[in-house]
Scaffold this active site. Structure first.
Site, PDB file in Angstrom:
ATOM      1  N   PHE A  30       2.335  36.982   1.357  1.00  0.00           N
ATOM      2  CA  PHE A  30       3.246  37.147   2.491  1.00  0.00           C
ATOM      3  C   PHE A  30       3.772  38.576   2.521  1.00  0.00           C
ATOM      4  O   PHE A  30       4.255  39.090   1.510  1.00  0.00           O
ATOM      5  CB  PHE A  30       4.419  36.162   2.375  1.00  0.00           C
ATOM      6  CG  PHE A  30       4.009  34.736   2.595  1.00  0.00           C
ATOM      7  CD1 PHE A  30       4.170  34.132   3.833  1.00  0.00           C
ATOM      8  CD2 PHE A  30       3.428  34.004   1.577  1.00  0.00           C
ATOM      9  CE1 PHE A  30       3.772  32.821   4.052  1.00  0.00           C
ATOM     10  CE2 PHE A  30       3.014  32.690   1.775  1.00  0.00           C
ATOM     11  CZ  PHE A  30       3.183  32.098   3.016  1.00  0.00           C
ATOM     12  N   CYS A  36      14.056  41.392  13.820  1.00  0.00           N
ATOM     13  CA  CYS A  36      13.519  40.536  14.868  1.00  0.00           C
ATOM     14  C   CYS A  36      14.196  40.904  16.178  1.00  0.00           C
ATOM     15  O   CYS A  36      15.320  41.410  16.174  1.00  0.00           O
ATOM     16  CB  CYS A  36      13.775  39.069  14.521  1.00  0.00           C
ATOM     17  SG  CYS A  36      13.017  37.925  15.694  1.00  0.00           S
ATOM     18  N   CYS A  40      17.905  33.457  16.472  1.00  0.00           N
ATOM     19  CA  CYS A  40      17.977  31.991  16.550  1.00  0.00           C
ATOM     20  C   CYS A  40      19.025  31.454  15.579  1.00  0.00           C
ATOM     21  O   CYS A  40      19.120  31.928  14.445  1.00  0.00           O
ATOM     22  CB  CYS A  40      16.619  31.396  16.206  1.00  0.00           C
ATOM     23  SG  CYS A  40      15.282  32.063  17.220  1.00  0.00           S
ATOM     24  N   CYS A  43      17.779  30.279  12.174  1.00  0.00           N
ATOM     25  CA  CYS A  43      16.957  31.229  11.420  1.00  0.00           C
ATOM     26  C   CYS A  43      17.429  31.313   9.971  1.00  0.00           C
ATOM     27  O   CYS A  43      18.605  31.488   9.700  1.00  0.00           O
ATOM     28  CB  CYS A  43      17.041  32.618  12.059  1.00  0.00           C
ATOM     29  SG  CYS A  43      15.958  33.805  11.244  1.00  0.00           S
ATOM     30  N   ASP A  44      16.479  31.187   9.043  1.00  0.00           N
ATOM     31  CA  ASP A  44      16.822  31.308   7.621  1.00  0.00           C
ATOM     32  C   ASP A  44      16.137  32.530   6.994  1.00  0.00           C
ATOM     33  O   ASP A  44      15.943  32.604   5.792  1.00  0.00           O
ATOM     34  CB  ASP A  44      16.448  30.030   6.859  1.00  0.00           C
ATOM     35  CG  ASP A  44      14.958  29.698   6.967  1.00  0.00           C
ATOM     36  OD1 ASP A  44      14.214  30.463   7.616  1.00  0.00           O
ATOM     37  OD2 ASP A  44      14.553  28.668   6.407  1.00  0.00           O
ATOM     38  N   THR A  45      15.777  33.488   7.852  1.00  0.00           N
ATOM     39  CA  THR A  45      15.041  34.657   7.378  1.00  0.00           C
ATOM     40  C   THR A  45      15.981  35.750   6.887  1.00  0.00           C
ATOM     41  O   THR A  45      16.986  36.040   7.528  1.00  0.00           O
ATOM     42  CB  THR A  45      14.176  35.225   8.526  1.00  0.00           C
ATOM     43  OG1 THR A  45      13.329  34.190   8.998  1.00  0.00           O
ATOM     44  CG2 THR A  45      13.333  36.386   8.050  1.00  0.00           C
ATOM     45  N   GLU A 101       2.226  35.683  12.123  1.00  0.00           N
ATOM     46  CA  GLU A 101       3.204  34.744  12.649  1.00  0.00           C
ATOM     47  C   GLU A 101       4.122  35.522  13.595  1.00  0.00           C
ATOM     48  O   GLU A 101       4.749  36.494  13.187  1.00  0.00           O
ATOM     49  CB  GLU A 101       3.999  34.106  11.513  1.00  0.00           C
ATOM     50  CG  GLU A 101       3.092  33.310  10.585  1.00  0.00           C
ATOM     51  CD  GLU A 101       3.831  32.456   9.576  1.00  0.00           C
ATOM     52  OE1 GLU A 101       5.026  32.711   9.338  1.00  0.00           O
ATOM     53  OE2 GLU A 101       3.205  31.539   9.021  1.00  0.00           O
ATOM     54  N   HIS A 201       6.099  24.424   1.375  1.00  0.00           N
ATOM     55  CA  HIS A 201       6.586  25.304   0.306  1.00  0.00           C
ATOM     56  C   HIS A 201       7.991  24.912  -0.146  1.00  0.00           C
ATOM     57  O   HIS A 201       8.329  25.022  -1.328  1.00  0.00           O
ATOM     58  CB  HIS A 201       6.554  26.771   0.751  1.00  0.00           C
ATOM     59  CG  HIS A 201       7.294  27.046   2.016  1.00  0.00           C
ATOM     60  ND1 HIS A 201       6.901  26.541   3.239  1.00  0.00           N
ATOM     61  CD2 HIS A 201       8.420  27.769   2.266  1.00  0.00           C
ATOM     62  CE1 HIS A 201       7.742  26.943   4.169  1.00  0.00           C
ATOM     63  NE2 HIS A 201       8.677  27.694   3.609  1.00  0.00           N
TER      64      HIS A 201
END
Ligand code: SF4
Length: 207
Positions: A30, A36, A40, A43-45, A101, A201
Site C-alpha cells: 500500500f 483528499c 467524509c 473517513c478513518d484515513t 483506489e 484486514h
C-alpha cells in the site's frame, strides 16, 4: 529509461493484505498519498504527511517486499496525479501490477492496471469516473439504481464500521457495526448485481 523523479506527499507505505473488494485476500503493498479533496464523516484515513518522496525513491523502498501487487490509495491519489503517474510508469517497468483506489471525482486513472472507484456523493463529491473495473460503495441505504448507470465489471457494497469516537477514533461499536453488516447483506441479497465486501484486514487485525 525511468522517468524523472517528481516528489509526492506520502503518509505511509506498508506491505499487508488487501482487505476489500475483488482482490480481498491478496498480498499487497500500500502506498498512501496524503490528502483528499473530500471530507467524509466516516473517513478513518490518516492524512498526516510523513514524507516527501520522489517516485524513484518509493519504487526503491518497496523493492525488498516479496510482492509485486501495489495499491495506490489515500486520501485521493489523483490530487497528486503527475507524481503518481511517474510512479506507475516506474512500477510497470519493474514488473508490478498497479491498482488505484479513487473517489472517482477525476477522470484520471493514473495509468493503473485496475481501478476501484468509491464515489462519495453524500459529501457533494462529483462522480465523473463511471467506467472501470470495480465500483465499491460504503453502504448507506443509497438508491443503488443510480450507481448502476455506469460500466463496471464488478459492483461491491461495503458495510460501515461504527466507531465509538468520530474520525475513526475509539473502538469498534460491535452491536452497531453488526447491524450495518446485516443491513448490507440484505441489500446484496435484494440486488444480486452487487457483492458484499467486508474489510477483511480489520477482521484479521492487520493494517
Ligand atoms: S473520499 Fe475517502 S479518503 Fe477522502 S475523505 Fe472520503 S473516505 Fe476519506
Amino acid at each position: 529509461m525511468e522517468n524523472q523523479p517528481r516528489p509526492l506527499n506520502i503518509t505511509e507505505i506498508f506491505h499487508s493484505i488487501q482487505g476489500e473488494g475483488f482482490h480481498a485476500g491478496t498480498s499487497a503493498i500500500f502506498i498512501r498519498g496524503t490528502g483528499c479533496n473530500l471530507a467524509c464523516d466516516f473517513c478513518d484515513t490518516d492524512f498526516s504527511p510523513r514524507e516527501r518522496l520522489a517516485p524513484l525513491e518509493i519504487a526503491d523502498r518497496i523493492a525488498s517486499f516479496p510482492c509485486r501487487f501495489v495499491v495506490l490509495t489515500g486520501g485521493e491519489p489523483t490530487i497528486q496525479a503527475p507524481g503518481f503517474r511517474a510512479l506507475v510508469d516506474i512500477l510497470h517497468a519493474r514488473g508490478y501490477y498497479v491498482t488505484l483506489e479513487t473517489n472517482g471525482s477525476s477522470p484520471d486513472t493514473l495509468g493503473a492496471d485496475w481501478v476501484t472507484v468509491s464515489p462519495k456523493l453524500s459529501q457533494k463529491g462529483k462522480w465523473v469516473l463511471k467506467r472501470a473495473q470495480e465500483l465499491k460503495l460504503v453502504y448507506e441505504s443509497q438508491e443503488l439504481g443510480f450507481y448502476e448507470d455506469s460500466e463496471f465489471d464488478h459492483y461491491f457494497l461495503q458495510p460501515k464500521e461504527i466507531r465509538t469516537a468520530p474520525w475513526g477514533g475509539g473502538e469498534r461499536d460491535v452491536a452497531r457495526t453488526r447491524a450495518e453488516w446485516d443491513k448490507t447483506a440484505k441489500a446484496v441479497m435484494a440486488h444480486p448485481r452487487w457483492k458484499l465486501s467486508i474489510q477483511l484486514h480489520k477482521e484479521l487485525g492487520v493494517r
